[in-house]
Design an enzyme around this catalytic site. Structure first.
Site, mmCIF file in Angstrom:
data_model
loop_
_atom_site.group_PDB
_atom_site.id
_atom_site.type_symbol
_atom_site.label_atom_id
_atom_site.label_comp_id
_atom_site.label_asym_id
_atom_site.label_seq_id
_atom_site.Cartn_x
_atom_site.Cartn_y
_atom_site.Cartn_z
ATOM 1 N N GLY A 128 25.798 54.215 72.068
ATOM 2 C CA GLY A 128 25.605 55.607 71.680
ATOM 3 C C GLY A 128 26.720 56.558 72.046
ATOM 4 O O GLY A 128 26.616 57.760 71.763
ATOM 5 N N GLY A 170 29.581 57.175 70.835
ATOM 6 C CA GLY A 170 30.135 57.882 69.691
ATOM 7 C C GLY A 170 29.070 58.511 68.821
ATOM 8 O O GLY A 170 29.308 59.525 68.164
ATOM 9 N N ASP A 171 27.887 57.931 68.824
ATOM 10 C CA ASP A 171 26.793 58.447 67.999
ATOM 11 C C ASP A 171 26.374 59.851 68.419
ATOM 12 O O ASP A 171 26.132 60.711 67.571
ATOM 13 C CB ASP A 171 25.580 57.517 68.095
ATOM 14 C CG ASP A 171 25.758 56.240 67.283
ATOM 15 O OD1 ASP A 171 26.320 56.325 66.180
ATOM 16 O OD2 ASP A 171 25.342 55.172 67.757
ATOM 17 N N HIS A 172 26.248 60.080 69.722
ATOM 18 C CA HIS A 172 25.734 61.376 70.165
ATOM 19 C C HIS A 172 26.673 62.535 69.824
ATOM 20 O O HIS A 172 26.220 63.532 69.235
ATOM 21 C CB HIS A 172 25.410 61.332 71.663
ATOM 22 C CG HIS A 172 24.142 60.594 71.953
ATOM 23 N ND1 HIS A 172 24.123 59.333 72.491
ATOM 24 C CD2 HIS A 172 22.846 60.929 71.743
ATOM 25 C CE1 HIS A 172 22.868 58.925 72.618
ATOM 26 N NE2 HIS A 172 22.074 59.869 72.158
ATOM 27 N N GLY A 221 26.524 63.084 66.131
ATOM 28 C CA GLY A 221 25.303 63.771 65.726
ATOM 29 C C GLY A 221 25.383 65.271 65.934
ATOM 30 O O GLY A 221 24.820 66.050 65.157
#
Length: 401
Positions: free
Chosen positions: A172, A174-176, A179
């Site tokens: 996560g 890079g995901d957070h 987002g």
């Protein structure tokens, strides 16, 4: 005090993290977020991250708990026309639709922008992809470890030195932040809608966010810069921007940028005031030239005390540094708790992570548990105008769960 997005209706039709977290941030500020999941296969794969090899083992689905709080859950089979019809009815009164499904899958499930925008001209359609929506790789699948971390150059750059393997990503990471970028795009579109009365499509990608996160080094490359391979820690080019192991095995990171000013203070703080007048280290250029010698000296010094002892001394001296935290340290981080970075889940003692910004005068919704699979299906369908007999039929036909 008010909740900025109270009354906003959001449909989260994404999976894993980067798109759903954008909907979570909207929900933090009061939006009513409906989480759509397939009724088979255990729902969103994010629920099952703790089962993967190498992931922390816990009784709680920690990724799901964080990234889908304050949502209502609807388990809906979008592979069937009746399931698509239900979603289309929800879209007619929605403000925001969020998805990161592959572009080809969106067409198959009838959730593409062209189709949904015809149902609701005020809809803000938030699209998230791995590699963007144009170009040869538009349909390429990707995760943050690949499209954000490896492709951006960060995986190579953060290795401990040039001779070691590239550094692995953590779940996560890079995901957070990606987002948050999608959340920003949604907010801009809502602002535009206030002016025009019409919705639009917004988007972001792991690829775009990865290179943005690595922006300084990437821009250097775009300017034709020459890069210096990262040396081993013991040969770091600046001993005052390096990390050191303490007596108890824990690490500290020094980042002393204004060392012409802070060098005497630091040397005195660590009990080595004799270094201040040493001609080998008199000026910044001298300290750079003899950095390996200084690192060896500081290694010996920091090995004489435990980390918390050094933390107190460096804090008192006003030195810029930080402890290299281990994840087990985080639940007890007083600064994170006192500033609301960590806060309790409503009605529980367990802490969770707050969204990373605030707006004066705007309340956030206290974090509640993420929904069980199909937990609010009946409630959501009733709100959409379905009667109990129809809902029962939909359940019997496995359109909803």
């Amino acid at each position: 005090m008010s909740k900025l997005f109270e009354g906003l209706k959001v449909i989260d039709c994404g999976s894993f993290i980067a798109a759903p977290i954008a909907a979570t941030l909207l929900g933090d500020f009061g939006a009513d977020v409906i989480k759509i999941e397939p009724p088979t296969g255990g729902g969103d794969p994010s629920r099952h991250l703790p089962k993967l090899p190498g992931m922390p083992k816990a009784e709680h689905p920690y990724g799901w708990l964080l990234d889908n709080r304050n949502k209502r859950g609807l388990a809906l089979d979008l592979s069937k026309p009746d399931g698509q019809a239900i979603l289309h009815r929800l879209v007619e009164s929605a403000d925001v639709f969020v998805t990161n499904y592959p572009l080809t899958v969106r067409n198959k499930l009838a959730i593409d922008y062209a189709r949904l925008s015809k149902l609701n001209e005020r809809l803000v359609y938030a699209s998230f992809t791995g590699y963007g929506e144009t170009g040869d790789e538009a349909g390429k699948p990707g995760f943050d470890a690949t499209a954000y971390w490896a492709r951006s150059g960060m995986m190579d750059l953060v290795r401990s030195d040039a001779a070691t393997p590239p550094a692995r990503a953590v779940a996560g990471m890079g995901d957070h932040p990606s987002g948050v970028a999608l959340f920003a795009a949604i907010s801009l579109a809502l602002y535009q809608r206030e002016r025009t009365g019409r919705g639009t499509q917004v988007g972001s990608s792991l690829l775009a966010n990865g290179i943005f996160a690595n922006g300084i080094m990437a821009q250097a490359a775009l300017c034709g810069a020459t890069f210096t391979p990262r040396p081993p820690r013991e040969e770091n080019l600046n001993a005052l921007s390096c990390y050191y192991r303490c007596r108890d095995g824990r690490w500290l990171l020094l980042v002393i940028i204004n060392d012409e000013r802070d060098w005497p203070t630091f040397a005195t703080c660590i009990g080595r005031a004799d270094l201040i007048d040493d001609p080998r280290y008199a000026k910044q250029a001298d300290r750079f030239a003899h950095s390996a010698e200084l690192i060896a000296t500081f290694d010996e010094v920091f090995a004489t005390r435990d980390r918390d002892d050094w933390r107190a001394r460096l804090n008192a001296a006003g030195i810029i540094f930080e402890c290299v935290a281990e994840v087990e340290d985080l639940p007890g981080d007083r600064q994170m708790i006192e500033t609301g970075v960590l806060l309790p889940i409503e009605g529980e003692s367990m802490l969770t992570i707050n969204s990373p910004f605030f707006v004066d005068g705007a309340d956030k919704v206290p974090p509640h548990r993420a929904p069980g699979l199909g937990q609010h299906s009946d409630e959501i369908l009733r709100d959409a105008g379905y009667d109990d007999a129809t809902i029962t039929q939909l359940r019997e036909r496995r359109i909803v769960l």
